[in-house]
Design a protein around this motif. Structure first.
Motif, PDB file in Angstrom:
ATOM      1  N   TRP A 122      84.385 -21.153 -45.675  1.00  0.00           N
ATOM      2  CA  TRP A 122      83.836 -20.502 -46.873  1.00  0.00           C
ATOM      3  C   TRP A 122      84.590 -19.207 -47.142  1.00  0.00           C
ATOM      4  N   LEU A 125      88.302 -19.681 -48.289  1.00  0.00           N
ATOM      5  CA  LEU A 125      88.439 -20.064 -49.699  1.00  0.00           C
ATOM      6  C   LEU A 125      88.092 -18.897 -50.621  1.00  0.00           C
ATOM      7  N   TYR A 310      88.270 -18.927 -55.958  1.00  0.00           N
ATOM      8  CA  TYR A 310      86.830 -19.133 -56.012  1.00  0.00           C
ATOM      9  C   TYR A 310      86.092 -17.807 -55.861  1.00  0.00           C
ATOM     10  N   GLU A 314      80.811 -19.606 -55.306  1.00  0.00           N
ATOM     11  CA  GLU A 314      81.546 -20.807 -55.698  1.00  0.00           C
ATOM     12  C   GLU A 314      82.299 -21.394 -54.500  1.00  0.00           C
ATOM     13  N   LYS A 318      82.526 -25.473 -51.488  1.00  0.00           N
ATOM     14  CA  LYS A 318      83.888 -25.919 -51.201  1.00  0.00           C
ATOM     15  C   LYS A 318      84.194 -25.791 -49.706  1.00  0.00           C
ATOM     16  N   ASP A 321      82.480 -28.640 -47.945  1.00  0.00           N
ATOM     17  CA  ASP A 321      83.257 -29.871 -48.139  1.00  0.00           C
ATOM     18  C   ASP A 321      84.492 -29.881 -47.235  1.00  0.00           C
TER      19      ASP A 321
END
Length: 439
Positions: A122, A125, A310, A314, A318, A321
């Motif tokens: 997290w 990103l 991001y 946001e 991601k 994932d």
């Protein structure tokens, strides 16, 4: 110096993850009023580097960097404290707690490692975003490892699909071949579409030859910047030069140049260079590392680089994932360990150290730390006695049947698990030593 930096990164990464893993056990133990006698980073047979006691718990740092541990009262663990286990159970002991509490104490380490990995991805990103090159945008196509050429791939080809799986990046090609039991490649070759068959056991060929980069973006060899005082500067290379051959061998594309230079380490070579419309001949020395001393222009101007940034929230889904994708890929790789070539590639601390760069890059450091955290979570939850997963297996049995395994059975199971883990540790690190000094 490079080995030192890799070692420091590995030790720092493992130290962070081991402390967090053991804290997971410690946290749930304290929540359920279970006494924790020791909390150690690294193991401490015979002596301890540093220790202090606070409350009922001794905190310390051992000298053997193979992990860490918490010693929980009333639990059969690697300490094999039979004398304590022979005494009547006390209210603060692990064995006196309900099965569901003991289960949470045991999964605490794995849970924290898993959450840590997702948190790291997290933050990666959020801080750096992500970027990749769609293979379909590669103006000059891709270049391939020699094993790829053995099945019919040619430099300049673009692999579109592996079976029915669409290829987005160069990494997808090898990943799909290795993990999805693929049989066919659909390839764009010039203006044609070609079908290629993947031979049976081709994945074993790739593993056996230790293919690290099966495919890469192909781009011209154009000088972007010459390093001062380098062999390239001494030879007279200039910004904008296009190196087209070395000793008469074509090096129009950068991967061709790097391969040729590595084959001519510590040697003098002859370069043919286009400078504007003029062909210039130069002589240069190649370093012991197989370099000249210049930065290439790269593939940025020849491909469509996808860049994603991001916001804080946001990046959260991601990162989840990314973590699950990596974990699923790792689990799928486990099947390869049980093959002849796959077993040879099982590695220990040497293999983990190779994940890190010889220079300090925080983005790569944290990515590798997140990766190792997922690996630790998965490996620890395997149902092997002496691992957290072994204890979880016996606790689930107790919850389902209402019967607790006997202390003697648990003792033998713990010994069996420790022997298995020691054997795996010796095998994995033995592989590292074999590759480093013998192979």
């Amino acid at each position: 110096m490079e080995i030192f930096i890799k070692t420091v990164q590995l030790l720092l990464s493992l130290s962070i993850l081991v402390i967090l893993h053991e804290f997971g056990h410690f946290f749930f133990a304290r929540v359920f009023n279970t006494r924790v006698e020791k909390f150690y980073l690294f193991f401490n047979p015979w002596f301890t580097l540093f220790k202090f006691k606070k409350g009922d718990t001794e905190y310390g740092v051992g000298w053997l960097p193979l992990g860490g541990y918490v010693k929980i009262s009333g639990m059969i663990d690697e300490s094999m404290d039979k004398e304590a286990m022979a005494q009547p159970a006390q209210p603060w002991e692990f064995r006196a707690k309900p099965a569901w509490q003991r289960l949470l104490i045991m999964v605490g380490g794995v849970l924290v490692n898993f959450i840590t990995a997702l948190f790291i991805f997290w933050m990666i990103l959020f801080k750096w975003g992500e970027s990749y090159v769609p293979v379909k945008s590669a103006q000059f196509g891709l270049h391939y490892h020699e094993v790829g050429k053995e099945i019919g791939l040619q430099d300049g080809d673009i692999v579109l699909t592996v079976d029915d799986l669409e290829v987005e990046t160069t990494n997808d090609i090898a990943k799909f071949i290795l993990l999805e039991d693929a049989e066919n490649l659909t390839v764009k070759r010039g203006n044609q579409t070609v079908e290629l068959s993947i031979p049976e056991d081709f994945d074993q060929t790739m593993i056996g030859q230790e293919v690290k980069n099966f495919a890469g973006i192909r781009f011209p060899t154009i000088v972007y910047k010459v390093v001062k005082g380098s062999h390239a500067a001494d030879a007279g290379l200039q910004e904008g030069d296009s190196i087209v051959s070395v000793n008469g061998l074509s090096t129009v594309f950068f991967h061709e140049l790097t391969a040729t230079l590595k084959a001519n380490k510590d040697s003098e070579i002859h370069l043919d260079v286009y400078r504007g419309d003029s062909l210039v001949s130069l002589n240069s020395q190649v370093s012991a590392q197989g370099t000249l001393g210049f930065n290439p222009a790269g593939y940025g101007k020849y491909v469509d680089v996808k860049i994603f940034k991001y916001g804080f929230w946001e990046a959260f889904p991601k990162g989840i994932d990314m973590g699950f994708d990596i974990l699923i890929g790792y689990v799928k790789q486990m099947k390869l360990i049980f093959t002849k070539e796959g077993a040879k590639q099982v590695g220990g601390f040497g293999a983990m150290g190779k994940l890190f760069d010889g220079t300090w890059d925080w983005q790569k450091f944290w990515f590798n730390t997140g990766l190792i955290s997922l690996i630790l979570a998965f490996m620890n939850i395997l149902p092997i006695p002496a691992l957290d997963g072994g204890h979880v297996l016996f606790l689930l049995y107790e919850i389902v049947t209402g019967r607790k395994p006997g202390d003697k059975f648990m003792e033998y199971a713990q010994i069996t698990g420790m022997v298995l883990l020691l054997g795996l540790l010796l095998f994995a690190n033995g592989n590292d030593i074999f590759k480093a000094f013998i192979k």
